[in-house]
Design an enzyme around this catalytic site. Structure first.
Site, short mmCIF file in Angstrom:
data_model
loop_
_atom_site.label_atom_id
_atom_site.label_comp_id
_atom_site.label_asym_id
_atom_site.label_seq_id
_atom_site.Cartn_x
_atom_site.Cartn_y
_atom_site.Cartn_z
N LYS A 49 0.84 -1.20 0.00
CA LYS A 49 0.00 0.00 0.00
C LYS A 49 0.87 1.25 0.00
O LYS A 49 1.92 1.28 0.67
CB LYS A 49 -0.92 -0.02 1.23
N SER A 62 -9.76 1.77 2.33
CA SER A 62 -8.85 2.48 1.44
C SER A 62 -7.79 1.59 0.81
O SER A 62 -7.07 2.02 -0.09
CB SER A 62 -8.16 3.60 2.22
N SER A 95 -10.61 -0.45 6.34
CA SER A 95 -9.85 -0.30 5.10
C SER A 95 -9.18 -1.57 4.59
O SER A 95 -8.75 -1.62 3.44
CB SER A 95 -8.79 0.80 5.26
#
Length: 555
Positions: free
Chosen positions: A129, A199, A223
């Site tokens: 990420k 996310s 997320s």
């Protein structure tokens, strides 16, 4: 698949006997290779694994072949890069890839594997990420605010993975600064026009698309779990403090949870074992109990009733809001649990204290005030949340401390619910809507109301699994469930997930992604940023933090 030989070993071996061809693996070359490693505990038998494309292997399958030296790390890496290049024109999960660095790491992993004592994660490519710092590589949080930013050092999680032989394939997209619960720039491999959630949307989509066998993300308000549910993959949100947050761009310091994603819970569990450990830069990690000997479990025990004696709490006030197609899938999941010997009980989740979100806003403002003069550079939804955070900095300090106390009370209420009903875990849906089109998706802020309960796990800090539970008969899209347990009880929770996935391996479903070529953005390592924080931003956490407890005593 080729026998694993480092290229240096191959060159040395090529001269030991007459007739040895440099272009093939002859008996002389095989004889010169190190002895085949024994089957590692928990990994599937390498002889039972059949795959013509290494990119389609699960992480535990790839690890088995790597450990047995039937697959070379470079072969696995190249397969992931080739598949990404052929399909990422539609999904667009990659912010940046690092092929030069990755090939160097893969070659080093091959040497360790050839020596016969490599960690199980050694040689596995990982999608990271765009919040995790890697020294000398860009770190942008998928935001224009950080254009040109170069990490000054390594995040603790990535350093641990690198030192264990993991291969960094690239950074994947998240929502801007990971503030919203969507990742609109990424297409869902199951249907490109559908949302991947957020996310950590790029982390989940990369797995579903078979671009990498493993990925890492973060979870501040769902997320990890939201994208895992929407993409049909698995994730583990560990207990708060199980994995260090150091060197990760924060959303809310006191409820950010770094965590692993995999196609299966076995994959995610394998990755989690190498992400954990005490870190002086994140003191909460010092109270975490040790990882079980040999790591977290990666294989089901099996048998007729492997979940006998396990009790699962079902909050009906949540599940009753599911649309018919998802309600059917949720009911099937509960039926599977009971078929394996488990028992379900209706429960009521404790109510979250009012005002907790305003405490979070203060933390958002505290981090983003370093760019207070650049609000116009954020995307409009992010700018609105950052503006709220900046305004919250004017609130009295006593309000923050009162809400921190209310949160501690809430965690104990959750623990008491499990104890009073003698539960091993609670189960909640991973989505309330049957799909969510990207063109109409209104990203829901972590500071706003959500139709799906996710923040309960971040406020309590407890571990949660996200498990795929088949696909909707209406849309064909994946649907997942959340399985939450007690603080620090990852191993027990993972053991339940392993039995469920062994009995119903729906995680093996492959999305019908059509080829759509893309020249992947490639970056090489350069000089690190000045720091001092690894992210090269003002990300250092305050000296106070939430600390999980197993206590049930009221406050």
């Amino acid at each position: 698949m080729q026998l694993l030989l480092s290229r240096r070993s191959f060159v040395r071996s090529a001269g030991i006997g007459a007739g040895v061809a440099a272009t093939g693996l002859t008996n002389a070359v095989v004889a010169a290779a190190p002895p085949i490693a024994r089957r590692a505990p928990g990994l599937p038998d390498a002889a039972s694994i059949a795959a013509t494309d290494p990119a389609m292997l699960s992480a535990v399958e790839a690890a088995s072949l790597l450990q047995a030296r039937k697959l070379h790390p470079v072969e696995l890496l190249d397969a992931c890069i080739e598949r990404s290049s052929a399909f990422d024109g539609a999904t667009r999960v990659w912010v940046r890839t690092y092929p030069e660095l990755a090939h160097e790491q893969a070659e080093r992993a091959a040497d360790r594997l050839a020596a016969g004592n490599a960690p199980l994660i050694c040689g596995l490519p990982i999608a990271v990420k765009d919040l995790y710092a890697v020294a000398g590589l860009p770190l942008t949080a998928s935001s224009r605010i950080l254009d040109g930013n170069i990490a000054a050092g390594d995040s603790t999680v990535w350093r641990r993975l690198r030192d264990s032989g993991a291969v960094l394939l690239g950074h994947v997209h998240n929502d801007e600064f990971a503030i919203m619960t969507d990742t609109l720039q990424v297409g869902n491999p199951w249907h490109i026009d559908e949302s991947v959630g957020g996310s950590s949307g790029g982390s989940a989509a990369a797995l579903a698309a078979r671009f990498a066998p493993l990925s890492i993300g973060t979870d501040t308000g769902g997320s990890l779990r939201i994208p895992a549910s929407r993409c049909g993959v698995s994730a583990i949100k560990p207990t708060f403090g199980r994995c260090s947050k150091y060197g990760i761009i924060p959303v809310v310091w006191t409820r950010d949870h770094p965590g692993p994603l995999g196609r299966s819970i076995a994959d995610a569990s394998l990755l989690l074992s190498y992400m954990t450990g005490a870190d002086a830069f994140d003191p909460v990690t010092a109270i975490a109990p040790p990882v079980p000997d040999g790591g977290f479990p990666i294989a089901a025990v099996g048998g007729d009733k492997p979940l006998a004696g396990k009790r699962l709490g079902v909050p009906r006030e949540v599940t009753e809001r599911l649309p018919a197609a998802l309600a059917t899938l949720f009911a099937r999941f509960l039926d599977l649990f009971t078929a394996l010997g488990g028992e379900t009980r209706d429960v009521t989740m404790p109510a979250e204290p009012e005002g907790l979100l305003s405490k979070d806003a203060v933390e958002v403002g505290l981090y983003h005030r370093q760019w207070a003069d650049r609000l116009s550079s954020y995307q409009p939804p992010t700018a609105a949340i950052v503006g709220m955070g900046l305004a919250a900095l004017a609130s009295p300090a006593v309000d923050w401390w009162q809400l921190a106390r209310a949160r501690a009370s809430y965690q104990r209420d959750y623990n008491r619910m499990l104890e009073d009903s003698r539960l091993d875990a609670v189960v909640l849906p991973g989505a309330i809507t049957d799909g969510l089109p990207r063109r109409t998706a209104a990203a829901v802020s972590i500071l706003g109301a959500s139709t799906v309960p996710f923040a309960w796990a971040n406020y309590t800090g407890v571990p949660v699994l996200s498990l795929p539970a088949e696909r909707s008969a209406v849309t064909g899209l994946p649907f997942g469930v959340q399985l939450g347990g007690r603080p620090w009880a990852e191993a027990e929770l993972i053991a339940i997930g392993l039995e469920l996935q062994a009995a119903a391996p729906v995680w093996r479903d492959i999305p019908p992604l059509s080829p759509n070529a893309r020249a992947l953005p490639q970056v090489s390592v350069c000089a690190p940023g000045p720091g001092p924080d690894p992210t090269n931003t003002g990300a250092a956490a305050p000296s106070f933090s939430f600390v999980p407890t197993t206590s049930t005593a009221p406050i």
